[in-house]
Design an enzyme around this catalytic site. Structure first.
Site, short mmCIF file in Angstrom:
data_model
loop_
_atom_site.label_atom_id
_atom_site.label_comp_id
_atom_site.label_asym_id
_atom_site.label_seq_id
_atom_site.Cartn_x
_atom_site.Cartn_y
_atom_site.Cartn_z
N ASP A 62 12.92 3.92 -3.88
CA ASP A 62 12.93 3.57 -3.82
C ASP A 62 12.23 2.28 -4.12
OD1 ASP A 62 15.17 3.48 -4.54
OD2 ASP A 62 14.91 2.43 -6.11
N THR A 105 22.18 -0.66 -1.26
CA THR A 105 20.53 -1.45 -1.43
C THR A 105 21.28 -2.58 -2.34
OG1 THR A 105 19.61 0.44 -2.14
CG2 THR A 105 18.70 -1.04 -2.99
N ARG A 154 11.60 8.61 6.29
CA ARG A 154 12.08 8.39 4.70
C ARG A 154 12.48 7.40 4.21
NH1 ARG A 154 16.25 6.18 1.11
NH2 ARG A 154 16.03 7.54 -0.48
N VAL A 155 10.90 7.31 3.37
CA VAL A 155 11.41 5.79 2.54
C VAL A 155 12.00 6.23 0.82
CG1 VAL A 155 9.42 3.79 1.37
CG2 VAL A 155 9.31 4.75 3.62
N THR A 161 19.47 0.74 -8.02
CA THR A 161 19.57 1.24 -7.17
C THR A 161 20.44 1.81 -7.31
OG1 THR A 161 21.90 0.55 -5.67
CG2 THR A 161 22.27 -0.04 -7.62
N GLY A 162 20.70 3.22 -6.17
CA GLY A 162 20.96 4.36 -6.35
C GLY A 162 20.14 5.68 -5.64
N GLY A 164 17.53 7.18 -4.23
CA GLY A 164 15.87 6.60 -4.01
C GLY A 164 14.99 7.57 -5.07
#
Lengths: 315, 315
Positions: free
Chosen positions: A200, A169, A197-198, A220-221, A223
């Site tokens: 963060d 991200t 899928r969504v 980032t990371g 989610g």
């Protein structure tokens, strides 16, 4: 005081991509900073410009070059937020725009809504005159390779939970000379994610948060972990209680590791220009520019510098 | 200690619906409480059961009877979260499931993801064996009337920002005898919303938040405002700093009004069973049950009571 802080994703970075990612985050920092230096350039303009250049750069998982779903689709998520009125715009599950951060800004400024998804978001993009992109035009060979690698060797579960996955991200935070803050985040999500899928990134308080009374954060990371603890909002909460930006970045990520066993990275700026950069993943490409110097790094203890005043060429 | 607190949406309620809404929230409180009293009944089970009964009740804007988009479509959003491991599941933009809260729970328990949208969520519902519903089967005559009313008299902008709109989202929070907390929220969104618009309900920290170290919150009202301030997470932050549930509910909604000019309502429970119910809209149907007594109301100063032990009949 004006400063812009960039991340290019908390992830494992293969050695051949390190230099490209560092060039990419430095370029974004310089372009964002130039916006801040221009007359009327706001923090909001700066984070949009910085994220846009990374969306256009195929080395990052956002816009052109984004990760693919398990079914080989493009599904992009993004968020932009400004700290003065705390207005925000976001998109999830879009595939027909090259710059989701710009569509997010249009949603923020030209609609009554904050978050729009899928074809509703595409319709809105059309209404505001954004050029439609074919999803295929955003797919790179490298994204296909990553998907095939994940399909062969591991599931998205394993990739999602550990320190060693590819959540690259992109994001930016900035404060301008008037003390206004903003954040922006953009992503293709986890490689081999389920369709629909969504993560963060498009969620206010998770993928980013901006409040002129405190500062701005982009995350980032992993989610799912970031959403469950509202990481960006958690970090601004710690700053409001008196922590410096760096201290809050470290404490926020420690909390996420302990509470929900999740790893990630953040960039933070306070409304005074105080900076925070931290990650608990193996790598995170980051850069910030304050004055003529660009600071940058990708390994945990990096703090490299170079003169940024000559390098602000577009991609 | 076990307690369940319900809301039936912060909204203007037309006089002919008052009694139906009160019956609906009391029924949900009694059903949730029965779950808490049963052997192995958890807070998570209780909030799911309570929200499900309101999704099935056409007087509420969730599941059957949900509001319609400007293009006459059903697009449902929901969230469920438990406070022990802070696991969460959520859906946005779904139209083919009668109980989005139950699909959210499947996502929480059977996928690696938190939030799934649109057709990806429908596919997942199919994979876990949820019966598919035709979107038309969720449309009521009343929902059509509301859409036509909004189309004739006002835009969704006006309806969205004021104290007097129809955000009758449903939600529940609970604490069980083991001290575990949970929340659930479900909605059809704003009447006449743009296709693809997603509000606060499915966003962790906005539509709801649950943390066993603090408590649980479910929100309703102007979704865009709620997202911009992460209302549910904001309220748990205030509780962590020492405020009682009621105090935090009031302070959180005041903050939202002052910072982003948004109105709404919340139900809150602390991990000790301390209760908060507050709204800044004209009405909010609410109910809670503790022991054999059901407390309920719909106007700002209501605190009506009745014996709940005899009334837990399903819809």
């Amino acid at each position: 005081m004006p400063v812009v802080v960039i991340h290019g994703g908390a992830a494992v970075v293969s050695p051949d991509k390190v230099q490209l990612k560092l060039e990419g985050v430095k370029r974004a920092a310089n372009i964002g900073y130039e916006v801040l230096q221009s007359s009327n350039g706001t923090a909001l303009d700066a984070v949009e410009a910085a994220v846009k250049v990374m969306e256009d750069d195929p080395v990052f998982n956002a816009g052109f070059g984004a990760s693919l779903t398990l079914t080989e689709k493009i599904e992009l998520d993004a968020l932009i937020m400004e700290g003065t009125r705390m207005k925000a715009g976001a998109v999830a599950g879009v595939s027909k725009v090259a710059n989701p951060v710009t569509l997010s800004r249009h949603i923020m400024e030209k609609s009554e809504h904050v978050l729009m998804i899928g074809d509703g978001a595409h319709k809105f993009a059309d209404e505001v005159g954004m050029p439609a992109t074919k999803p295929e035009a955003l797919v790179t060979e490298y994204a296909c390779e990553r998907l095939n690698y994940f399909k062969s060797f591991m599931t998205a579960v394993n990739s999602g939970m550990g320190k060693s996955s590819d959540h690259d991200t992109v994001g930016a935070v900035a404060v301008d000379s008037a003390g206004h803050v903003a954040c922006a985040t953009s992503t293709g999500g986890i490689t081999a994610k389920q369709e629909g899928r969504v993560g963060d990134s498009p969620c206010v308080g998770s993928g980013g948060f901006a409040d002129d009374f405190i500062g701005a954060v982009s995350t980032t990371g992993h989610g799912e972990a970031i959403m469950r603890v509202c990481l960006a909002r958690h970090i601004t909460g710690l700053m409001q209680q008196g922590m410096k930006a760096q201290e809050a970045a470290v404490a926020g990520l420690e909390y996420m590791k302990n509470r929900v066993q999740g790893y990630g990275g953040v960039v933070v700026v306070s409304n005074k220009g105080d900076i925070g950069v931290h990650f608990t993943t193996e790598c995170m490409a980051w850069a910030y520019r304050k004055g003529s110097v660009v600071h940058y790094g990708i390994q945990p203890d990096d703090d490299l510098t170079e003169d940024g005043s000559s390098d602000s060429s577009p991609l």
